[in-house]
Design a protein around this motif. Structure first.
Motif, PDB file in Angstrom:
ATOM      1  N   VAL A  96       0.822  -1.217   0.000  1.00 58.41           N
ATOM      2  CA  VAL A  96       0.000   0.000   0.000  1.00 58.41           C
ATOM      3  C   VAL A  96       0.857   1.269   0.000  1.00 58.41           C
ATOM      4  O   VAL A  96       0.541   2.219  -0.721  1.00 58.41           O
ATOM      5  CB  VAL A  96      -1.002  -0.014   1.171  1.00 58.41           C
ATOM      6  N   PRO A  97       1.951   1.354   0.780  1.00 51.63           N
ATOM      7  CA  PRO A  97       2.806   2.553   0.688  1.00 51.63           C
ATOM      8  C   PRO A  97       3.317   2.795  -0.733  1.00 51.63           C
ATOM      9  O   PRO A  97       3.379   3.932  -1.193  1.00 51.63           O
ATOM     10  CB  PRO A  97       3.948   2.251   1.659  1.00 51.63           C
ATOM     11  N   ASP A  98       3.671   1.699  -1.442  1.00 56.16           N
ATOM     12  CA  ASP A  98       4.123   1.845  -2.831  1.00 56.16           C
ATOM     13  C   ASP A  98       2.990   2.344  -3.726  1.00 56.16           C
ATOM     14  O   ASP A  98       3.217   3.131  -4.653  1.00 56.16           O
ATOM     15  CB  ASP A  98       4.641   0.506  -3.368  1.00 56.16           C
ATOM     16  N   LEU A  99       1.768   1.873  -3.444  1.00 56.95           N
ATOM     17  CA  LEU A  99       0.607   2.326  -4.213  1.00 56.95           C
ATOM     18  C   LEU A  99       0.373   3.820  -4.001  1.00 56.95           C
ATOM     19  O   LEU A  99       0.095   4.561  -4.955  1.00 56.95           O
ATOM     20  CB  LEU A  99      -0.641   1.529  -3.803  1.00 56.95           C
ATOM     21  N   ILE A 100       0.496   4.278  -2.754  1.00 62.40           N
ATOM     22  CA  ILE A 100       0.324   5.704  -2.452  1.00 62.40           C
ATOM     23  C   ILE A 100       1.349   6.531  -3.206  1.00 62.40           C
ATOM     24  O   ILE A 100       1.026   7.582  -3.797  1.00 62.40           O
ATOM     25  CB  ILE A 100       0.421   5.939  -0.930  1.00 62.40           C
ATOM     26  N   GLU A 101       2.586   6.075  -3.237  1.00 65.14           N
ATOM     27  CA  GLU A 101       3.625   6.806  -3.964  1.00 65.14           C
ATOM     28  C   GLU A 101       3.345   6.832  -5.461  1.00 65.14           C
ATOM     29  O   GLU A 101       3.591   7.843  -6.133  1.00 65.14           O
ATOM     30  CB  GLU A 101       4.994   6.177  -3.694  1.00 65.14           C
ATOM     31  N   LEU A 102       2.838   5.716  -5.986  1.00 62.67           N
ATOM     32  CA  LEU A 102       2.507   5.653  -7.411  1.00 62.67           C
ATOM     33  C   LEU A 102       1.389   6.637  -7.747  1.00 62.67           C
ATOM     34  O   LEU A 102       1.436   7.334  -8.770  1.00 62.67           O
ATOM     35  CB  LEU A 102       2.101   4.219  -7.789  1.00 62.67           C
ATOM     36  N   LEU A 103       0.360   6.678  -6.894  1.00 62.85           N
ATOM     37  CA  LEU A 103      -0.744   7.608  -7.121  1.00 62.85           C
ATOM     38  C   LEU A 103      -0.258   9.050  -7.051  1.00 62.85           C
ATOM     39  O   LEU A 103      -0.691   9.898  -7.849  1.00 62.85           O
ATOM     40  CB  LEU A 103      -1.860   7.364  -6.104  1.00 62.85           C
ATOM     41  N   LYS A 104       0.626   9.345  -6.104  1.00 60.83           N
ATOM     42  CA  LYS A 104       1.170  10.699  -5.999  1.00 60.83           C
ATOM     43  C   LYS A 104       1.966  11.064  -7.259  1.00 60.83           C
ATOM     44  O   LYS A 104       1.919  12.207  -7.736  1.00 60.83           O
ATOM     45  CB  LYS A 104       2.062  10.798  -4.762  1.00 60.83           C
ATOM     46  N   LYS A 105       2.677  10.075  -7.809  1.00 58.54           N
ATOM     47  CA  LYS A 105       3.469  10.307  -9.012  1.00 58.54           C
ATOM     48  C   LYS A 105       2.588  10.636 -10.217  1.00 58.54           C
ATOM     49  O   LYS A 105       2.962  11.438 -11.079  1.00 58.54           O
ATOM     50  CB  LYS A 105       4.333   9.072  -9.294  1.00 58.54           C
ATOM     51  N   HIS A 106       1.417   9.995 -10.280  1.00 58.65           N
ATOM     52  CA  HIS A 106       0.537  10.172 -11.443  1.00 58.65           C
ATOM     53  C   HIS A 106      -0.548  11.222 -11.214  1.00 58.65           C
ATOM     54  O   HIS A 106      -1.371  11.459 -12.093  1.00 58.65           O
ATOM     55  CB  HIS A 106      -0.100   8.833 -11.822  1.00 58.65           C
ATOM     56  N   THR A 107      -0.557  11.819 -10.043  1.00 59.86           N
ATOM     57  CA  THR A 107      -1.512  12.885  -9.782  1.00 59.86           C
ATOM     58  C   THR A 107      -1.042  14.174 -10.446  1.00 59.86           C
ATOM     59  O   THR A 107       0.151  14.471 -10.473  1.00 59.86           O
ATOM     60  CB  THR A 107      -1.672  13.108  -8.258  1.00 59.86           C
ATOM     61  N   TYR A 108      -1.966  14.929 -10.990  1.00 58.21           N
ATOM     62  CA  TYR A 108      -1.629  16.179 -11.670  1.00 58.21           C
ATOM     63  C   TYR A 108      -2.709  17.209 -11.361  1.00 58.21           C
ATOM     64  O   TYR A 108      -3.799  16.869 -10.881  1.00 58.21           O
ATOM     65  CB  TYR A 108      -1.525  15.958 -13.181  1.00 58.21           C
ATOM     66  N   LEU A 109      -2.406  18.467 -11.617  1.00 55.53           N
ATOM     67  CA  LEU A 109      -3.361  19.545 -11.367  1.00 55.53           C
ATOM     68  C   LEU A 109      -4.236  19.717 -12.598  1.00 55.53           C
ATOM     69  O   LEU A 109      -3.768  20.200 -13.632  1.00 55.53           O
ATOM     70  CB  LEU A 109      -2.619  20.852 -11.054  1.00 55.53           C
ATOM     71  N   PRO A 110      -5.496  19.316 -12.522  1.00 50.25           N
ATOM     72  CA  PRO A 110      -6.369  19.393 -13.706  1.00 50.25           C
ATOM     73  C   PRO A 110      -6.870  20.813 -13.943  1.00 50.25           C
ATOM     74  O   PRO A 110      -6.849  21.655 -13.035  1.00 50.25           O
ATOM     75  CB  PRO A 110      -7.531  18.463 -13.328  1.00 50.25           C
ATOM     76  N   GLN A 111      -7.302  21.072 -15.154  1.00 52.19           N
ATOM     77  CA  GLN A 111      -7.899  22.364 -15.476  1.00 52.19           C
ATOM     78  C   GLN A 111      -9.367  22.349 -15.056  1.00 52.19           C
ATOM     79  O   GLN A 111     -10.104  21.425 -15.393  1.00 52.19           O
ATOM     80  CB  GLN A 111      -7.785  22.647 -16.977  1.00 52.19           C
ATOM     81  N   ARG A 112      -9.782  23.364 -14.326  1.00 54.39           N
ATOM     82  CA  ARG A 112     -11.170  23.480 -13.895  1.00 54.39           C
ATOM     83  C   ARG A 112     -11.754  24.796 -14.414  1.00 54.39           C
ATOM     84  O   ARG A 112     -11.025  25.789 -14.566  1.00 54.39           O
ATOM     85  CB  ARG A 112     -11.269  23.444 -12.363  1.00 54.39           C
ATOM     86  N   ASP A 113     -13.049  24.802 -14.650  1.00 49.33           N
ATOM     87  CA  ASP A 113     -13.712  25.970 -15.223  1.00 49.33           C
ATOM     88  C   ASP A 113     -14.903  26.357 -14.351  1.00 49.33           C
ATOM     89  O   ASP A 113     -15.852  25.585 -14.210  1.00 49.33           O
ATOM     90  CB  ASP A 113     -14.179  25.646 -16.642  1.00 49.33           C
TER      91      ASP A 113
END
Length: 424
Positions: A96-113
């Protein structure tokens, strides 16, 4: 309105891809740009074969995802609850710690309107003594602020926003993508457990709709007109009767044998639709060039007649399913997808709106040639009754059993006979 930015697909490492897994993957392709695959329950694998089994399943999943938008997405193995529900709470999760790091790596700031009408999905509703009623959910579109008026369309009521909170902190407003709690007064929380809140008057309640339509490739069997499907539209799922229609079929000329056919073009879910055009009635959804073809399906649409009215935004995603199919059967229940193009709000839509939709069927009749009068003229019979107004059929095409084609020029005599001009 779609705000899903990253999808996590959880797969049982022992059972692999099951029916519901494949259906989640299909829905993800329609709604989400990125995905992470999580292989769960690795604690159930024998320790001496665990790593090889994980590698084998990972390779199989990458092959499955090759033809999807999630090609080469990351795959990670975990045991979220070693031992299952009955396992000891003292044992720590694996990976699970590795999964959390993976999710953090693939998280990005999306464009919102923040522009446009408000659309908020409500997943919980409760009262707070002395404050009012709180609706918690996610803003899918637009924005909201204190003192603005919102509508609860399912109940046809409007309420003024008293206060707004995000993660237990008061805020003056919120926008698309935000997770919020909205407090209103004088509203019974028992009336709304789940649903939507919107800008007053922005959502429509429909009794029927016209959608663009495309069959989901993994659905086995035909899609028949007049059949009933579970239709997911907006935030509701309701039964509807479906009628398929399209443009008049055109037989394309065969390309020369020494040339390759052009590559298939992507099929749009927002095919132009207009009431000014005539459409061809289809007994079922039409596929490419036959069952063995891999070519694109022709443009086509569907009329949905709902068993009960639904409230939804314009141009929203529509999914048709056969949810009554056995979940344990190895068959995809998602049948087709589309975009809502036109909606009918009048309960009497069959009388007030459907006459604008021009759908026709072709008719085929056979008669006999009575005699040939010259090289280009034939007299026919037994195609019309003597009281038929033949002027309605002048100019229509006929085909002779010998292969020649011609057009009807008019009547011949008073008994229903007619004159055909054969094309040279």
């Amino acid at each position: 309105a779609q705000i899903i930015d990253l999808m996590m697909l959880v797969v049982d490492v022992v059972k692999g891809v099951q029916t519901q897994t494949a259906e989640c993957l299909l829905i993800g392709e329609l709604t989400c740009p990125r995905m992470v695959v999580v292989l769960n329950k690795i604690d159930l694998l024998p320790p001496n074969r665990r790593q090889s089994a994980i590698e084998k399943m990972t390779k199989r999943l990458h092959k499955t995802l090759e033809s999807t938008r999630f090609k080469e997405c990351p795959v990670i193995a975990v045991a979220a609850k070693p031992g299952g529900p009955e396992g000891p709470d003292t044992e720590e999760p694996h990976g699970v710690p590795d999964l959390i790091e993976l999710l953090k790596k693939h998280t990005y700031l999306p464009q919102r309107d923040p522009r446009g009408d408000l659309l908020m999905a409500v997943d919980h509703c409760f009262s707070i003594r002395g404050q009012g009623t709180v609706m918690t959910g996610t803003i899918l579109q637009g924005s909201l602020a204190i003192n603005e008026t919102v509508e609860i369309p399912a109940l046809k009521v409007t309420k003024k926003i008293k206060s707004v909170q995000m993660f237990r902190k008061p805020v003056s407003g919120a926008m698309q993508g935000d997770r919020v709690g909205v407090c209103v007064t004088q509203f019974d929380p028992k009336l709304l457990e789940r649903g939507v809140v919107c800008t007053p008057g922005s959502l429509r309640t429909l009794y029927a709709a016209v959608i663009s339509v495309r069959k989901i490739g993994y659905f086995k069997g035909s899609l028949a007109t007049r059949a009933k499907f579970h239709i997911t539209v907006g935030h509701e799922t309701v039964m509807a009767r479906v009628t398929f229609f399209g443009l008049f079929p055109v037989v394309a000329a065969e390309p020369p044998s020494d040339t390759k056919p052009p590559p298939s073009q992507p099929w749009s879910l927002e095919t132009p639709f207009t009431f000014d055009r005539e459409y061809f009635y289809q007994d079922e959804y039409a596929t490419g060039q036959g069952e063995a073809s891999s070519g694109p399906d022709p443009e086509q649409w569907a009329l949905l007649e709902f068993e009960r009215p639904v409230t939804c935004p314009s141009l929203c995603l529509v999914i048709g399913s056969k949810l009554d199919t056995d979940i344990h059967a190895n068959a995809c229940r998602l049948a087709f997808q589309g975009c809502l193009l036109e909606g009918f709000e009048d309960k009497r839509y069959a009388e007030t709106a459907l006459p604008r939709l021009h759908i026709y069927k072709t008719k085929h009749k056979e008669g006999q040639v009575e005699r040939v009068t010259d090289d280009y003229t034939v007299i026919g019979r037994n195609l019309f009754k003597k009281e038929t107004n033949l002027q309605l059929f002048v100019g229509l095409k006929v085909t002779l059993s010998t292969g020649e084609t011609g057009v009807i020029e008019g009547g011949f005599g008073q008994s229903g006979k007619f004159k055909i001009r054969v094309q040279g």
